[in-house]
Design a protein around this motif. Structure first.
Motif, PDB file in Angstrom:
ATOM      1  N   ASN A 117      30.968  56.357  31.481  1.00 27.98           N
ATOM      2  CA  ASN A 117      30.616  55.142  30.815  1.00 27.98           C
ATOM      3  C   ASN A 117      30.042  55.023  29.898  1.00 27.98           C
ATOM      4  OD1 ASN A 117      29.872  52.265  31.021  1.00 27.98           O
ATOM      5  ND2 ASN A 117      28.020  52.681  32.255  1.00 27.98           N
ATOM      6  N   PRO A 118      30.347  54.377  28.854  1.00 26.28           N
ATOM      7  CA  PRO A 118      31.537  53.708  28.782  1.00 26.28           C
ATOM      8  C   PRO A 118      33.089  54.530  29.272  1.00 26.28           C
ATOM      9  CG  PRO A 118      31.059  54.027  26.571  1.00 26.28           C
ATOM     10  CD  PRO A 118      30.050  54.486  27.417  1.00 26.28           C
ATOM     11  N   PRO A 119      34.110  53.646  29.777  1.00 29.78           N
ATOM     12  CA  PRO A 119      35.129  54.559  30.352  1.00 29.78           C
ATOM     13  C   PRO A 119      35.957  55.002  29.370  1.00 29.78           C
ATOM     14  CG  PRO A 119      35.570  52.163  30.428  1.00 29.78           C
ATOM     15  CD  PRO A 119      33.987  52.274  29.892  1.00 29.78           C
TER      16      PRO A 119
ATOM     17  N   GLU B  75      26.668  47.305  26.955  1.00 32.64           N
ATOM     18  CA  GLU B  75      27.528  47.009  27.964  1.00 32.64           C
ATOM     19  C   GLU B  75      26.697  45.737  28.523  1.00 32.64           C
ATOM     20  OE1 GLU B  75      27.341  49.947  31.286  1.00 32.64           O
ATOM     21  OE2 GLU B  75      28.409  48.456  32.484  1.00 32.64           O
TER      22      GLU B  75
ATOM     23  N   PRO C  80      29.200  57.987  37.041  1.00 29.67           N
ATOM     24  CA  PRO C  80      29.873  58.363  35.817  1.00 29.67           C
ATOM     25  C   PRO C  80      29.240  59.564  35.147  1.00 29.67           C
ATOM     26  CG  PRO C  80      28.527  56.530  35.511  1.00 29.67           C
ATOM     27  CD  PRO C  80      28.374  56.953  36.988  1.00 29.67           C
TER      28      PRO C  80
ATOM     29  N   LYS D  47      35.819  59.707  35.610  1.00 31.59           N
ATOM     30  CA  LYS D  47      34.943  58.642  35.538  1.00 31.59           C
ATOM     31  C   LYS D  47      33.778  58.748  34.292  1.00 31.59           C
ATOM     32  CE  LYS D  47      32.485  55.347  38.572  1.00 31.59           C
ATOM     33  NZ  LYS D  47      32.057  55.048  39.763  1.00 31.59           N
TER      34      LYS D  47
ATOM     35  N   THR E 242      30.978  43.776  33.880  1.00 32.64           N
ATOM     36  CA  THR E 242      31.594  45.073  34.197  1.00 32.64           C
ATOM     37  C   THR E 242      31.215  45.406  35.609  1.00 32.64           C
ATOM     38  OG1 THR E 242      29.378  46.123  33.513  1.00 32.64           O
ATOM     39  CG2 THR E 242      31.363  46.226  32.025  1.00 32.64           C
TER      40      THR E 242
ATOM     41  N   TRP F 297      36.701  47.926  33.345  1.00 26.94           N
ATOM     42  CA  TRP F 297      35.538  47.763  32.384  1.00 26.94           C
ATOM     43  C   TRP F 297      36.150  47.352  31.100  1.00 26.94           C
ATOM     44  CZ3 TRP F 297      32.111  48.383  28.511  1.00 26.94           C
ATOM     45  CH2 TRP F 297      31.140  49.029  28.346  1.00 26.94           C
TER      46      TRP F 297
ATOM     47  N   THR G 165      26.707  43.685  31.445  1.00 28.47           N
ATOM     48  CA  THR G 165      26.829  43.915  32.861  1.00 28.47           C
ATOM     49  C   THR G 165      27.766  42.954  33.577  1.00 28.47           C
ATOM     50  OG1 THR G 165      24.635  43.748  33.258  1.00 28.47           O
ATOM     51  CG2 THR G 165      25.343  46.099  32.836  1.00 28.47           C
TER      52      THR G 165
END
Lengths: 312, 436
Positions: free
Chosen positions: B286-288, B189, B331, B284, B194, B213, B191
Motif C-alpha cells: 500500500n499503495p499498490p 490515500e 500490505p 500486496k 479504497t 485501489w 480511503t
C-alpha cells in the motif's frame, strides 16, 4: 488436467471435451440407479469457506454418483477468524489422504493458494469476484443443449445483465461464452461494471430495452442488496425499472431466447416475472446440468479410465 | 583512539567522484587522501593501529538514509525488532532510518519516541530516527503533541498507513507545524475510494476480481495537500508516490516554488500490478504496485529530481500473515537489504544521482543534515557506505537479516552490494557481514 481453477485457461477443445463428457453423465443420471463406480476409493473434500447450500449439494451429489467418498467441511467464518490459517486447514485435511478439494472461498484467488499446500486436485467452486468455472461449464452446456449448438456458439448473442463488477459468474461466463464463439453484451449501469471493461472481449450497454428483442440468451445476475449501501444504484426499484426482467420486457424476448440465472434469484428484483411462466427459462435445467457437469469435472480430474457403462 | 582506514575506493559525494583513502578517527573523518598507484597512501604510517577496510572496486559514499521504515517494535516484535531492522538497514548500507509511527503504541507520546531511540542506541547499528504521529493514535481526529515532540528533536511527522482524511484537520496541522520548523509527511490515500482495496484498479484487477485501489485516491490527496501547502506555507513530504499523475502534480508544485518533497519506493519502480495474477500476497503493498506507465513516470521523476528520495517502505510481516488470502493479508514488503541494488540495477541514472536520492537528499528531508549525508571531507561525521556497484548477487529470503521473509525479489539477481557500513566511525558491516 490436474486442477480446475480458472475457466480462462481452457481451450475451446477443452470445453467441448468436458461438455461431451457431460453428455455421458446426463445419461448416467437418467438411469434407474444413477450411480457408477468410476471414482470408487477416491476421496473428495468439499471445503466451503462461504455458505452455498446449492453448490455444495451439487458437488456432493456429483461425487457420490461417481462413488467417491465425500467429506464436507463448511467453514462459515474466515480462516483468520477461525484461528487456523488456510494453509494449516489444507495441510491437515490433506494429511488424511485426499484426492480432490472442492473449494469455495469469499476471497479471490484462495483456491489457487490451496494448490501450493496439497498434492490433491483442486476444483474452484467459486472464489470472491474472480471465477466460478463449473458454473460457466454448466451454463455453456445448458445453452449447447437447448439451442442445439453442439459445434459452438458462433453467431449467438448473449446478454449478461446486472452486477458484473462483483460477479465471478460473469467473469467466468464471459471467458467461456466468447471462447466458444458467442458475442457477449454486458448490460449494467457504469457503477456495476468492472474497471477497464474496455479490456474485456465484450460490448457494453446501459439500455436493456434496446437489446431485449435481439438476444438469444438473457443471462440475469443476482442483485445483491448490499450494493445499495455502497450507493452503486439508488434503489432496487430503480434497478428493476431499468435492468430487471419485467413482464413487459419478457414479452419482447425472441421465441427461442433462453433466460438464465445462476441462482439464488431475487424475485421481483432482477427476476420480476415468474420464471415458470417463461418458456425459455433455464433456471432449473441449469441446476440439473450442474450435477452432470460437476461429475464430468471430477471424473476428468480423478478418473482412472473406469468404464462409465458399468453400474455401481 | 579508534582509527579506521577505508582504502582503495572511489569517493562519491555531493562534490563529485575521486579515488581516495578515507581515514576516520573517533567517529570523525580526519583525512581524505589520494590513493597511490598501488593503493599506498600517507595513511600507511597509521595502518598498524587501525582497522583497514578494503574498498578496491567500491564506491565510498555518505551513509544511506531511509525515510520510510517499519520496525514493528513496539507491538509486533514477531515481525521485526529495532535490532533486526537495524541490522537489515546496516547490511543495506543505511546509517540512518526513519522509523514510522504505526507501532503499538504509536509514536504519539514522548515516551514511545524515547523508547524507540533507546532501542536504536542499544542495537547500535544505525541511527534510528522516529517519526512522530500527526494525530493522536493516527486516528485523524486530534493533533498529536507536535510541539512537545518537535522540542524533543522529532522532525518528520506522519500518520503513515493512514492519510489525514479531514482537510480541515490537515490545514490546522500544517498551520500549527509551520513555526515549529517540522515537516509533515503524508500517506496519500482517500480511503473512501479504497474500501477493501487489494491492488491497483485497472485491467489486471478487473480480470482477477480483486477490489481496486484507484490512482485517483492517491492523486486527490497529493493535489489537496499541494494546495494546503500553497495556503499555509508549511512544507509537506509525500510518502511513497506511486502514480504518474502524482509525479506530475509534484513536478508542477515544485515549479511553483512550493516547499514539497517526495519519495518513491523501489517496488514502485521495479514491479507492476500484473504480478498479482499469482495471488501471492507478497506482492500486496500500500499503495499498490501500479502499471508499467506509472513505473516509467516514477523513474522519470527520480531522474529529473521531482522525486527527491528513494525510501524503502520496509514493511516486515511474518509468513503466516502473508500466506492468507489476498484480501486478508496485510500490505507491505521488505526493502532495506535490496534498495541500493535495485536502484543500481533498475534505474537509468548517473550513480551520483542514485546516491543523492539515497543519502544526502533524504538526510535533508529528515532533518539529519550535519549528521548524515555529509560530504566525505575532513571534519565530517563518519557515516559512510562502501559498496561494490558491479557485484552480482541473488536474493535469498532466508539469508536476509530481517526477522521476516516477505521480499518480492526472491531469486532475483541484482547488481550492487554493500561491502562495509561505517556508523558513527564504527564499522558495523565488514565484508558484507554485520558485526553485531
Amino acid at each position: 488436467m490436474k486442477h480446475l481453477l480458472d475457466i480462462g485457461v481452457l481451450t475451446p477443445d477443452d470445453l467441448h471435451h468436458l461438455m461431451a463428457l457431460t453428455d455421458h453423465m446426463v445419461e448416467v443420471n437418467q438411469r434407474p440407479i444413477p450411480k457408477v463406480p468410476a471414482l470408487r476409493g477416491k476421496t473428495v473434500v468439499n471445503l466451503f469457506f462461504e455458505n452455498s447450500t446449492r453448490t455444495l449439494t451439487s458437488f456432493d451429489t456429483a461425487a457420490r454418483r461417481l462413488s467417491a467418498d465425500v467429506m464436507n467441511f463448511a467453514v462459515s467464518s474466515s480462516s483468520v477468524n477461525k484461528g487456523e490459517s488456510l494453509r494449516d486447514t489444507i495441510e491437515t485435511i490433506s494429511a488424511m489422504g485426499v484426492d480432490a478439494f472442492v473449494v469455495r472461498h469469499k476471497s479471490s484467488g484462495a483456491p489457487m493458494q490451496v494448490t501450493k499446500w496439497t498434492n490433491a486436485s483442486v476444483v474452484n467452486a467459486g472464489d470472491g469476484w474472480h471465477q466460478h468455472p463449473t458454473q460457466a461449464l454448466l451454463d455453456c452446456y445448458t445453452i449447447r443443449t437447448h439451442l442445439n449448438r453442439r459445434t459452438g456458439f458462433d453467431g449467438l448473442h448473449i446478454a449478461i445483465v446486472g452486477d458484473i463488477k462483483h460477479s465471478r459468474v460473469a467473469r467466468s461466463n464471459v471467458q467461456a461464452f466468447t471462447a466458444l464463439g458467442a458475442h457477449v453484451t454486458l448490460v449494467a449501469p457504469p457503477t456495476l461494471l468492472p474497471p477497464a471493461v474496455e479490456t474485456w472481449p465484450v460490448t457494453v450497454s446501459h439500455d436493456l430495452d434496446s437489446l431485449i428483442a435481439k438476444v438469444d440468451v438473457l443471462y440475469l445476475l443476482r442483485m445483491q442488496r448490499e450494493r445499495m449501501v455502497d450507493a452503486l444504484v439508488p434503489s432496487l426499484r430503480e434497478y428493476t425499472g431499468a435492468y430487471g426482467l419485467t413482464p413487459l420486457r419478457a414479452a419482447r424476448l425472441r421465441p427461442h431466447a433462453l433466460v438464465m440465472h445462476p441462482g439464488p434469484m431475487n424475485r421481483g428484483v432482477e427476476m420480476a416475472v415468474d420464471p415458470s411462466e417463461l418458456p425459455g427459462s433455464m433456471v432449473l435445467h441449469q441446476v440439473t446440468n450442474g450435477v452432470a457437469v460437476r461429475m464430468a469435472v471430477l471424473f476428468e480430474l480423478l478418473g482412472s479410465g473406469a468404464d462409465l457403462a458399468t453400474s455401481a | 583512539m579508534t582509527t579506521v582506514i577505508i582504502r582503495g575506493g572511489t569517493v562519491l559525494d555531493q562534490h563529485g567522484e575521486r579515488p581516495a583513502d578515507v581515514t576516520i578517527v573517533d567517529g570523525i573523518i580526519t583525512a581524505v587522501g589520494a590513493t597511490g598507484p598501488d593503493g599506498a597512501t600517507g595513511a600507511d604510517d597509521m595502518a598498524s593501529a587501525a582497522v583497514v577496510l578494503d574498498a578496491r572496486g567500491c564506491y565510498v559514499t555518505p551513509g544511506l538514509v531511509d525515510l520510510h521504515v517499519h520496525l514493528r517494535e513496539p507491538g509486533r516484535e514477531e515481525a521485526e525488532t529495532i535490532q533486526t531492522g537495524s541490522r537489515a538497514a546496516a547490511l543495506g548500507g543505511f546509517t540512518a532510518i526513519v522509523a514510522m509511527p504505526n507501532t503499538e503504541p504509536p509514536h504519539d507520546t514522548l515516551a514511545t519516541i524515547e523508547f524507540v531511540r533507546a532501542q536504536g542506541r542499544r542495537a547500535g547499528l544505525c541511527d534510528v530516527v522516529p517519526a512522530g504521529c500527526i494525530t493522536v493514535a493516527r486516528a485523524g481526529v486530534a493533533l498529536a503533541p507536535l510541539g512537545e515532540l518537535a522540542a524533543a528533536g522529532v522532525h518528520l511527522f506522519t500518520d503513515d498507513g493512514n492519510g489525514v482524511q479531514d482537510p480541515g484537520l490537515m490545514r490546522r496541522a500544517l498551520e500549527y507545524a509551520r513555526p515549529l520548523g517540522i515537516t509533515l509527511a503524508q500517506h496519500c490515500e482517500v480511503t473512501s475510494l479504497t474500501k477493501g482495496a487489494v491492488m491497483h484498479e485497472g485491467s489486471c484487477c478487473s480480470h482477477l476480481g480483486l477490489p481496486g485501489w484507484p490512482a485517483i485516491a492517491e492523486e486527490l490527496m497529493v493535489h489537496r495537500d499541494i494546495e494546503l501547502v500553497r495556503l499555509t506555507g508549511a512544507p509537506v513530504h509525500f510518502l511513497h508516490l506511486s502514480t504518474a499523475r502524482s509525479v506530475a502534480l509534484v513536478r508542477a508544485a515544485k515549479a511553483d516554488g512550493l516547499p514539497v518533497t517526495a519519495e518513491a519506493a523501489p517496488h514502485h519502480f521495479t514491479l507492476s500490478d500484473e504480478l498479482l495474477a499469482s495471488f501471492d500476497a507478497v506482492y500486496k503493498v500500500n499503495p499498490p504496485l501500479r502499471t508499467p506507465a506509472d513505473i516509467a513516470a516514477i523513474k522519470a521523476g527520480l531522474a529529473d529530481g521531482t522525486i527527491d528520495a528513494i525510501a524503502t517502505d520496509h514493511a516486515p510481516h511474518p509468513p503466516e500473515a502473508k500466506e492468507a488470502p489476498l484480501d486478508e493479508a496485510p500490505p507491505g514488503m521488505l526493502g532495506l537489504e535490496t534498495a541500493l541494488a535495485l536502484a543500481i540495477t533498475e534505474l537509468d541514472m548517473p550513480i551520483a544521482d542514485v546516491i543523492a536520492a539515497l543519502s544526502w537528499k533524504p538526510a535533508a528531508i529528515a532533518g539529519l543534515a550535519g549528521r548524515h549525508g555529509c560530504p566525505i571531507i575532513s571534519g565530517s561525521p563518519a557515516n559512510i557506505t562502501v559498496f561494490d556497484p558491479a557485484l552480482q548477487w541473488t536474493v535469498v529470503p532466508a539469508q536476509l537479516a530481517s526477522l521476516s521473509r516477505n521480499t518480492p525479489y526472491a531469486g532475483r539477481t541484482l547488481r550492487g552490494k554493500v561491502r562495509h557500513t561505517i556508523f558513527a566511525g564504527v564499522p558495523v558491516v565488514i565484508n558484507g557481514r554485520a558485526q553485531r
